[in-house]
Design a protein around this motif. Structure first.
Motif, PDB file in Angstrom:
ATOM      1  N   ASN A  20       0.778  -1.247   0.000  1.00  0.00           N
ATOM      2  CA  ASN A  20       0.000   0.000   0.000  1.00  0.00           C
ATOM      3  C   ASN A  20       0.807   1.294   0.000  1.00  0.00           C
ATOM      4  O   ASN A  20       0.239   2.361  -0.156  1.00  0.00           O
ATOM      5  CB  ASN A  20      -0.947   0.010   1.206  1.00  0.00           C
ATOM      6  N   VAL A  22       3.685   3.768  -1.626  1.00  0.00           N
ATOM      7  CA  VAL A  22       4.345   4.023  -2.896  1.00  0.00           C
ATOM      8  C   VAL A  22       5.863   4.050  -2.686  1.00  0.00           C
ATOM      9  O   VAL A  22       6.356   4.789  -1.836  1.00  0.00           O
ATOM     10  CB  VAL A  22       3.903   5.384  -3.471  1.00  0.00           C
ATOM     11  N   GLN A  24       8.755   5.483  -4.310  1.00  0.00           N
ATOM     12  CA  GLN A  24       8.751   6.501  -5.352  1.00  0.00           C
ATOM     13  C   GLN A  24       9.836   6.359  -6.412  1.00  0.00           C
ATOM     14  O   GLN A  24       9.675   6.740  -7.542  1.00  0.00           O
ATOM     15  CB  GLN A  24       8.793   7.881  -4.708  1.00  0.00           C
ATOM     16  N   PRO A 139       6.176  10.467   9.818  1.00  0.00           N
ATOM     17  CA  PRO A 139       4.897   9.760   9.895  1.00  0.00           C
ATOM     18  C   PRO A 139       5.076   8.333  10.440  1.00  0.00           C
ATOM     19  O   PRO A 139       6.091   7.692  10.170  1.00  0.00           O
ATOM     20  CB  PRO A 139       4.435   9.721   8.431  1.00  0.00           C
ATOM     21  N   VAL A 140       4.102   7.897  11.211  1.00  0.00           N
ATOM     22  CA  VAL A 140       4.141   6.554  11.793  1.00  0.00           C
ATOM     23  C   VAL A 140       2.901   5.792  11.349  1.00  0.00           C
ATOM     24  O   VAL A 140       1.787   6.284  11.489  1.00  0.00           O
ATOM     25  CB  VAL A 140       4.160   6.617  13.339  1.00  0.00           C
ATOM     26  N   LEU A 141       3.115   4.607  10.805  1.00  0.00           N
ATOM     27  CA  LEU A 141       1.991   3.768  10.405  1.00  0.00           C
ATOM     28  C   LEU A 141       1.922   2.577  11.348  1.00  0.00           C
ATOM     29  O   LEU A 141       2.870   1.801  11.439  1.00  0.00           O
ATOM     30  CB  LEU A 141       2.180   3.302   8.953  1.00  0.00           C
TER      31      LEU A 141
ATOM     32  N   TRP B  16       0.265  14.232   2.415  1.00  0.00           N
ATOM     33  CA  TRP B  16       1.265  13.159   2.529  1.00  0.00           C
ATOM     34  C   TRP B  16       0.681  11.834   2.057  1.00  0.00           C
ATOM     35  O   TRP B  16       1.317  11.098   1.313  1.00  0.00           O
ATOM     36  CB  TRP B  16       1.733  13.042   3.986  1.00  0.00           C
ATOM     37  N   LYS B  19       0.176  11.461  -1.664  1.00  0.00           N
ATOM     38  CA  LYS B  19       1.446  11.288  -2.380  1.00  0.00           C
ATOM     39  C   LYS B  19       2.033   9.890  -2.162  1.00  0.00           C
ATOM     40  O   LYS B  19       2.685   9.339  -3.047  1.00  0.00           O
ATOM     41  CB  LYS B  19       2.420  12.353  -1.849  1.00  0.00           C
ATOM     42  N   ASN B  20       1.805   9.336  -0.980  1.00  0.00           N
ATOM     43  CA  ASN B  20       2.552   8.130  -0.612  1.00  0.00           C
ATOM     44  C   ASN B  20       1.740   6.849  -0.487  1.00  0.00           C
ATOM     45  O   ASN B  20       2.315   5.775  -0.339  1.00  0.00           O
ATOM     46  CB  ASN B  20       3.289   8.371   0.716  1.00  0.00           C
ATOM     47  N   LEU B  21       0.432   6.950  -0.510  1.00  0.00           N
ATOM     48  CA  LEU B  21      -0.367   5.729  -0.425  1.00  0.00           C
ATOM     49  C   LEU B  21      -0.850   5.337  -1.809  1.00  0.00           C
ATOM     50  O   LEU B  21      -1.205   6.192  -2.623  1.00  0.00           O
ATOM     51  CB  LEU B  21      -1.581   5.927   0.486  1.00  0.00           C
ATOM     52  N   VAL B  22      -0.890   4.043  -2.043  1.00  0.00           N
ATOM     53  CA  VAL B  22      -1.344   3.540  -3.331  1.00  0.00           C
ATOM     54  C   VAL B  22      -2.875   3.535  -3.360  1.00  0.00           C
ATOM     55  O   VAL B  22      -3.508   2.968  -2.478  1.00  0.00           O
ATOM     56  CB  VAL B  22      -0.842   2.093  -3.539  1.00  0.00           C
ATOM     57  N   GLN B  24      -5.486   1.776  -5.112  1.00  0.00           N
ATOM     58  CA  GLN B  24      -5.325   0.567  -5.918  1.00  0.00           C
ATOM     59  C   GLN B  24      -6.216   0.480  -7.143  1.00  0.00           C
ATOM     60  O   GLN B  24      -5.873  -0.129  -8.130  1.00  0.00           O
ATOM     61  CB  GLN B  24      -5.493  -0.656  -5.024  1.00  0.00           C
ATOM     62  N   LEU B 141      -2.331   5.700  10.243  1.00  0.00           N
ATOM     63  CA  LEU B 141      -1.146   6.463   9.861  1.00  0.00           C
ATOM     64  C   LEU B 141      -1.209   7.822  10.551  1.00  0.00           C
ATOM     65  O   LEU B 141      -2.149   8.588  10.341  1.00  0.00           O
ATOM     66  CB  LEU B 141      -1.100   6.649   8.343  1.00  0.00           C
ATOM     67  N   ILE B 142      -0.219   8.090  11.394  1.00  0.00           N
ATOM     68  CA  ILE B 142      -0.175   9.362  12.109  1.00  0.00           C
ATOM     69  C   ILE B 142       0.927  10.213  11.498  1.00  0.00           C
ATOM     70  O   ILE B 142       2.092   9.821  11.485  1.00  0.00           O
ATOM     71  CB  ILE B 142       0.099   9.128  13.607  1.00  0.00           C
ATOM     72  N   VAL B 143       0.537  11.358  10.955  1.00  0.00           N
ATOM     73  CA  VAL B 143       1.502  12.196  10.243  1.00  0.00           C
ATOM     74  C   VAL B 143       1.752  13.467  11.044  1.00  0.00           C
ATOM     75  O   VAL B 143       0.814  14.125  11.496  1.00  0.00           O
ATOM     76  CB  VAL B 143       0.984  12.560   8.829  1.00  0.00           C
TER      77      VAL B 143
END
Lengths: 154, 154
Positions: A20, A22, A24, A139-141, B16, B19-22, B24, B141-143
């Motif tokens: 899930n 990306v 980059q 960021p923390v997942l 964020w 930009k960074n999560l797919v 699908q 996800l905590i950003v």
């Protein structure tokens, strides 16, 4: 960076993020970090206050290294498709070690399971994911393994 | 689902994750959730124990709705490229409302800023992200918004 421990949840977290998140560009770097908890945690299992002999300590140290190697090998298999995978083994309180590693290495995102480091260890160490979420700057997942993966409902 | 509040951090979290999560497939659905805190929070600002008149309550309610609309409009602009964006406004304690919405809607991932809902409100409500990370069943996800985005430090 994915914080890996011996639990299934961290492998699930790793799989989830590979699917899930990306990546980059091909220079993106995946770090698998395993933290060996400090020796005081093993001693605490005993509960009697006796100090272990150096033999026992050495055996435990060896065992702990084998666990670390095995867990990271397993995680690397999951990362089969990723080009740049780096594994790291560190010693110490996972809460501090993970936060320090994130800062030191300029990590873009920290991924971890929510219930890592076992029930007993957590009683000593507190919640690792909770601590890291509050203290790292990136960021923390936090990924939880669903209890009903095989169709059971709970 | 992205939990949006009036702070810059939740917009940063939204950017964020875009930009960074797919995403699908084109059926993926992005839910922007804004939670209006309960009225007791406004009353608590007063601190004297006086009850507000219904006029003041109505004005505050109207104001709070305008803030919600404005914040979500801003968030939607950020999601310009995403096909399926849904905005939702709910009332209540953000901790409970977010957790309930995640469960009810079968959310795949919850994204949120770490310091949402303002310093004063947090004093009453506690840490929202912390609570949600511990209570929802999906990945969280905590950003955090870096403090030095414009070159200034802290």
């Amino acid at each position: 960076m994915v914080a890996i421990d011996e639990g299934e949840e961290s492998i699930y977290a790793l799989t989830w993020c590979l699917k899930n998140l990306v990546f980059q560009n091909s220079k993106d770097h995946l770090i698998l970090l395993y933290v060996k908890p400090p020796r005081v945690v093993y001693s605490a299992f005993d509960g009697t206050g006796y100090l272990f002999s150096s033999d026992i300590t050495a055996t435990m140290e060896k065992y702990s290294q084998q666990v670390a190697d095995c867990v990271l090998e397993k995680a690397k298999i999951v990362c089969n498709d990723v080009q740049n995978v780096e594994t790291r083994i560190e010693n110490g309180d996972p809460r501090d070690v993970i936060c320090q590693a994130v800062q030191k290495m300029g990590v873009d995102i920290l991924v971890m399971g929510s219930h890592g480091y076992g029930v007993i260890k957590r009683a000593f160490l507190g919640s690792v994911s909770n601590h890291c979420a509050q203290n790292v700057k990136c960021p923390v997942l936090i990924v939880k393994k669903p209890k009903s993966t095989t169709g059971g409902d709970d």
